[in-house]
Design an enzyme around this catalytic site. Sequence first.
Site, PDB file in Angstrom:
ATOM      1  N   GLY A 147      36.145 -20.199  78.344  1.00 34.10           N
ATOM      2  CA  GLY A 147      36.367 -20.489  77.223  1.00 34.10           C
ATOM      3  C   GLY A 147      38.217 -21.962  77.489  1.00 34.10           C
TER       4      GLY A 147
ATOM      5  N   PHE B  91      35.280 -23.770  68.407  1.00 31.31           N
ATOM      6  CA  PHE B  91      35.952 -25.283  68.742  1.00 31.31           C
ATOM      7  C   PHE B  91      34.536 -26.410  69.651  1.00 31.31           C
ATOM      8  CE2 PHE B  91      36.701 -22.579  73.212  1.00 31.31           C
ATOM      9  CZ  PHE B  91      36.025 -23.226  74.238  1.00 31.31           C
TER      10      PHE B  91
ATOM     11  N   SER C 172      30.984 -24.287  79.777  1.00 29.10           N
ATOM     12  CA  SER C 172      30.776 -23.208  79.349  1.00 29.10           C
ATOM     13  C   SER C 172      31.560 -22.671  78.996  1.00 29.10           C
ATOM     14  CB  SER C 172      29.602 -22.055  79.380  1.00 29.10           C
ATOM     15  OG  SER C 172      29.803 -21.261  80.320  1.00 29.10           O
ATOM     16  N   LYS C 173      31.304 -21.895  77.170  1.00 28.09           N
ATOM     17  CA  LYS C 173      32.887 -21.608  76.437  1.00 28.09           C
ATOM     18  C   LYS C 173      32.327 -20.339  76.465  1.00 28.09           C
ATOM     19  CE  LYS C 173      31.818 -23.963  71.899  1.00 28.09           C
ATOM     20  NZ  LYS C 173      31.548 -24.409  70.982  1.00 28.09           N
ATOM     21  N   ARG C 174      31.363 -19.853  76.647  1.00 27.40           N
ATOM     22  CA  ARG C 174      31.434 -18.075  77.497  1.00 27.40           C
ATOM     23  C   ARG C 174      32.093 -18.524  79.122  1.00 27.40           C
ATOM     24  NH1 ARG C 174      28.219 -15.826  80.463  1.00 27.40           N
ATOM     25  NH2 ARG C 174      26.691 -17.607  80.478  1.00 27.40           N
TER      26      ARG C 174
END
Length: 493
Positions: free
Chosen positions: A260, A18, A255-257
């Site tokens: 989320g 995303f 961060s995305k990690r």
Amino acid sequence: MATGLPIRVRFAPSPTGFLHIGSARTALFNWLFARHNGGTYILRIDDTDEQRSTEESMREIYDSLKWLGLDWDEGAVVGGPYGPYVQSERGEIYRKYVQKLLDSDDAYYCYCTPQELTEMREKARAEGRSTLYDGRHRNLTETERRKFEAEGRKPVVRIKVPDESIVAADVILGESVTPPANLQDEIILKSNGSPLYNFTTVIDDYEMKVSHVIRGGDHINNTAKQLVIYRALGVEPPQFAHVPLVFDGKGEKLSKRRHGELVSVGKYREDGYLPEAMINYLVRLGWSYDDKQEIFSIDELIEKFEVERIGKSNVVFDVKKLQWLNKHYIMERDLSARTDAVIPFLQRDGLLEANSSPVQREWLEKIVESVGDRMTTLADITTQTGYFFTDDFEYDPKAIKRWWKKGDPLGTLQGIRDVIEKLETFGLEEAEAAIWEYTDKNNVKRVQVMQPLRVALTGQSFGPGLFEIIVLLGKEKTLARLDQAISYMKAGI
Ligand code: GLU
């Protein structure tokens, strides 16, 4: 921050998920810079990472950018004079430049095996060096090359770094100097023929005539590597501006990690944030006008935005501030626009059919009006007003405990039911007068009537004015809900 050249900037997301909040802010800074200067804003898709790039992510990025209102003048989907704007479609262009660099002896084939590289890595580690490659295939003879080829080795292409410092000027961070010891002959083309980020970025920025590169501070270490390539090509680099990174309250980089959906623009949209709130929030993540002003309209931002006013220090993501802005922008919309904005949420939650009649629209506007400024997000419409649309709501246990357990709530509701049933005209004033008449006659405190009644009609102990609720529900529904509450009480709570 002027170069004399036409202003051309680009946002170059990698479609590997995303649209991240931090990337959206980079996009916004580029967009504002272009709009402020009458320049061109380009959207380029950095999908050199074939394994992680997806079509779905690309679509989501387009959607999120459009939702934010960050329209692009050139680039993916819309095209333009320097296309294609998707890197995976630009293979031929990259190969042409690799060849050019090979021909000018600024790049070379390197046949090192994984084992050789491991040895170099270990040596570098032992010597405390950050660079690893020792340049051993820089000057291979034709015979050596042929020998490696005959062994079946597939070469990578490396760029030759100059034996002098690379000086990078950054509009935000100032000048930085990278000494030769910290540079190495980076790979520009992998052995499978795919080019790497630092190379494709330089080629594209050059070919697309990008004048300013405004991007996340996580790319600061790539700048010197990219400058090596500009130098080898013999072309002027653009001006660089690296924007500060965004951290959470605990000091972790967003961060995305790790975070989320908390960092997904699409998720905020789904949760009922307005694009104008998001834009205003994002711009203040690093940029300020005078350290005082918090609320900016888009036009004001376009007028006032300057890259020089982006700070150097990292910034902290504060969802409370975003909520505050969202509340502000919800109330800034007039009633009709606010109603338009909540309709999709009511539909999504199954409370409203797709096409509403004019009468229903009027009723809907009154409901939205009754909520006043109590919505933090548009999605709150469901929790705040769901009971107007469905009889299938729960009585809040806390409200029951507080208002249906003391005094004579059953008697009160039965009494009020009779009063309401007798009402011939069902307006705000009539309902109010009749209920006050009841409280006066029976000598009960107003709150002892209002609150049990509110719980019966809405399931909650808070919300819009009670008489407004009664009128918006209408006589029939009000009576039905009173009956329902009366049966509930009789069933023995
Ligand atoms: N694809 C890179 C990113 O998403 C772009 C970096 C750049 O702007 O050069 O971070």
